[in-house]
Write a protein that holds these residues in place. Structure first.
Motif, PDB file in Angstrom:
ATOM      1  N   ALA A 282      89.980  14.526  40.679  1.00 34.36           N
ATOM      2  CA  ALA A 282      88.638  13.965  40.800  1.00 34.36           C
ATOM      3  C   ALA A 282      87.864  14.725  41.865  1.00 34.36           C
ATOM      4  CB  ALA A 282      88.700  12.488  41.164  1.00 34.36           C
ATOM      5  N   THR A 283      86.599  15.031  41.615  1.00 29.35           N
ATOM      6  CA  THR A 283      85.752  15.759  42.556  1.00 29.35           C
ATOM      7  C   THR A 283      85.358  14.855  43.707  1.00 29.35           C
ATOM      8  OG1 THR A 283      84.912  17.061  40.719  1.00 29.35           O
ATOM      9  CG2 THR A 283      83.657  17.131  42.777  1.00 29.35           C
ATOM     10  N   ALA A 284      85.451  15.378  44.954  1.00 29.33           N
ATOM     11  CA  ALA A 284      85.068  14.588  46.131  1.00 29.33           C
ATOM     12  C   ALA A 284      83.560  14.354  46.124  1.00 29.33           C
ATOM     13  CB  ALA A 284      85.506  15.313  47.405  1.00 29.33           C
ATOM     14  N   ARG A 285      83.166  13.185  46.566  1.00 29.10           N
ATOM     15  CA  ARG A 285      81.748  12.812  46.545  1.00 29.10           C
ATOM     16  C   ARG A 285      81.407  12.056  47.807  1.00 29.10           C
ATOM     17  NH1 ARG A 285      78.721   9.094  41.910  1.00 29.10           N
ATOM     18  NH2 ARG A 285      76.601   9.239  42.812  1.00 29.10           N
ATOM     19  N   ASP A 286      80.227  12.394  48.395  1.00 27.22           N
ATOM     20  CA  ASP A 286      79.765  11.755  49.620  1.00 27.22           C
ATOM     21  C   ASP A 286      78.803  10.629  49.247  1.00 27.22           C
ATOM     22  OD1 ASP A 286      79.201  11.079  52.152  1.00 27.22           O
ATOM     23  OD2 ASP A 286      77.955  12.851  52.613  1.00 27.22           O
ATOM     24  N   PHE A 287      79.118   9.393  49.692  1.00 34.32           N
ATOM     25  CA  PHE A 287      78.310   8.224  49.374  1.00 34.32           C
ATOM     26  C   PHE A 287      77.413   7.800  50.527  1.00 34.32           C
ATOM     27  CE2 PHE A 287      81.973   7.936  46.575  1.00 34.32           C
ATOM     28  CZ  PHE A 287      81.383   7.663  45.357  1.00 34.32           C
ATOM     29  N   LEU A 288      77.295   8.643  51.603  1.00 32.24           N
ATOM     30  CA  LEU A 288      76.464   8.271  52.734  1.00 32.24           C
ATOM     31  C   LEU A 288      74.993   8.202  52.346  1.00 32.24           C
ATOM     32  CD1 LEU A 288      76.146   7.656  55.724  1.00 32.24           C
ATOM     33  CD2 LEU A 288      76.071  10.141  56.171  1.00 32.24           C
ATOM     34  N   THR A 289      74.531   9.182  51.597  1.00 33.47           N
ATOM     35  CA  THR A 289      73.118   9.183  51.184  1.00 33.47           C
ATOM     36  C   THR A 289      72.791   7.973  50.321  1.00 33.47           C
ATOM     37  OG1 THR A 289      73.180  11.606  51.215  1.00 33.47           O
ATOM     38  CG2 THR A 289      71.327  10.552  50.069  1.00 33.47           C
ATOM     39  N   ASP A 290      73.671   7.638  49.410  1.00 32.14           N
ATOM     40  CA  ASP A 290      73.429   6.472  48.548  1.00 32.14           C
ATOM     41  C   ASP A 290      73.393   5.177  49.367  1.00 32.14           C
ATOM     42  OD1 ASP A 290      73.466   8.260  46.500  1.00 32.14           O
ATOM     43  OD2 ASP A 290      75.535   7.827  45.899  1.00 32.14           O
ATOM     44  N   ALA A 291      74.264   5.078  50.374  1.00 28.01           N
ATOM     45  CA  ALA A 291      74.285   3.871  51.201  1.00 28.01           C
ATOM     46  C   ALA A 291      73.012   3.757  52.029  1.00 28.01           C
ATOM     47  CB  ALA A 291      75.519   3.872  52.097  1.00 28.01           C
TER      48      ALA A 291
END
Length: 388
Positions: A282-291
């Protein structure tokens, strides 16, 4: 003596010739739980040459009974409106009536007094095809029982009812006259009918329209004299006039429901499928922007609304000075005069050491012309005794 014997033999032969002929035999196969209708036509009983129409003026009546018994079986009924119309044997056999039953029918010619017999052999068996657990009964007020027993009106009723039910095969289960259910004989007025109960079965569940008609709310409306709840178009009208307040729905619990197929258990290993290629990583994904977007955007909108409301409530006030400038001078003088007089009255009420008004001084005596001083100075009496 010999002549009398000859006359007796001739009379017996004449009566035998005018009496019963050889009984015809017909084999029928009614089905358990299905309506059975047999028409007694005059063509079957009158022996006429070929290509000769049966005159409609000949009155013929019928009498039917179970062989060896004076009456018909409990599931079979007979009806005939008049001697110039055909008769009908109809009913619905039950599981207890399986087997062979013989019905003897005697036809009477009311003009010539001839009699003809017919023997109906009924081989009652079980129906084929799917079971019909969903059953509905309708009261048709626009027909008599003998008017719906022929095949054409019955087929038309099933076809019209198909528009109110779920798609599926509809079959007639029973036909009963309303008089057999406690109905009243109608007045001899044109258009009045006795009414007939028609019971229909199907393997498909009831439609939403039929469920609404038979619901307690619909029955409550009928009890108050209001029309029932019919959410769909009445496809039975205008040929069949149904009393929708007497619709009965029932589910035959004796009919077993089809058993669900048991799933086949496998070994737990998926078969090889060349078209299914799941990703290995699975590709790593940053959820900081979405939060941040999810939290900051609603807060920013709430802050803007708060500032706007504060500006409207606090910064848009006119003030007393602007209000006084916008008021006319006459209105302001009137207001100030009233306010000054009010303050003066309050001060006078707090201090009673002021001279009395001239309007309260005693008047002179009309008879003597003398001025008498007042005995009691009413100005010194407090208005409220508790303040003294």
């Amino acid at each position: 003596m010999a002549a009398a014997l000859i006359w007796i033999l001739l009379l017996v032969g004449l009566l035998a010739g005018r009496g019963d002929t050889e009984a015809q035999q017909t084999t029928l196969q009614p089905l358990v739980g299905r309506v059975f209708v047999h028409t007694l036509d005059r063509e079957t009983f009158l022996h006429l040459p070929e290509h000769v129409d049966v005159p409609s003026t000949v009155p013929i009546t019928y009498h039917a009974h179970l062989q060896g018994y004076p009456d018909l079986p409990r599931w079979l009924r007979y009806t005939q409106r008049s001697s110039h119309q055909p008769g009908f044997l109809y009913g619905t056999p039950t599981p207890e009536d399986r087997g062979r039953q013989v019905i003897e029918v005697t036809a009477y010619n009311r003009n010539s007094f001839d009699t003809t017999r017919q023997r109906l052999v009924l081989l009652i068996g079980d129906p084929e095809g799917p079971l019909l657990p969903y059953q509905a009964e309708f009261l048709v007020c626009s027909h008599d029982v003998e008017e719906v027993l022929p095949s054409v009106p019955a087929s038309r009723f099933l076809t019209s009812l198909g528009g109110l039910w779920e798609p599926g095969e509809l079959q007639l289960l029973n036909i009963t006259s309303a008089l057999d259910r406690g109905g009243r004989v109608p007045l001899p007025i044109e258009g009045r009918k006795e009414g007939v109960y028609i019971k229909v079965g199907s393997a498909s569940p009831f439609s939403t329209c039929l469920k609404m008609v038979a619901s307690p709310d619909s029955h409550a409306r009928c009890a108050q004299g209001q029309p029932p709840l019919l959410s769909c178009y009445d496809t039975l009208a205008p040929y069949f006039r149904v009393d929708w307040c007497n619709v009965t729905l029932q589910v035959d619990k004796s009919v077993p429901e089809p058993a669900d197929e048991m799933p086949t258990l496998g070994d737990g290993i998926l078969e090889i499928d060349p078209f299914f290629c799941p990703p290995t990583e699975a590709t790593a994904r940053d959820f900081l922007t979405d939060a941040l977007v999810t939290l900051l955007v609603p807060l920013l909108v709430a802050l803007l609304l708060t500032l706007l409301l504060a500006y409207i409530m606090c910064c848009r006030r006119e003030g007393q000075l602007k209000r006084d400038l916008a008021t006319s001078d006459i209105q302001m003088v009137h207001h100030c005069t009233i306010r000054g007089n009010t303050e003066e009255l309050r001060q006078m009420a707090s201090s009673r050491e002021v001279p009395r008004p001239l309007s309260t001084l005693p008047m002179f005596n009309v008879r003597t012309g003398e001025r008498l001083p007042p005995r009691v100075d009413s100005a010194q009496v407090p208005l409220i005794l508790d303040q003294h």
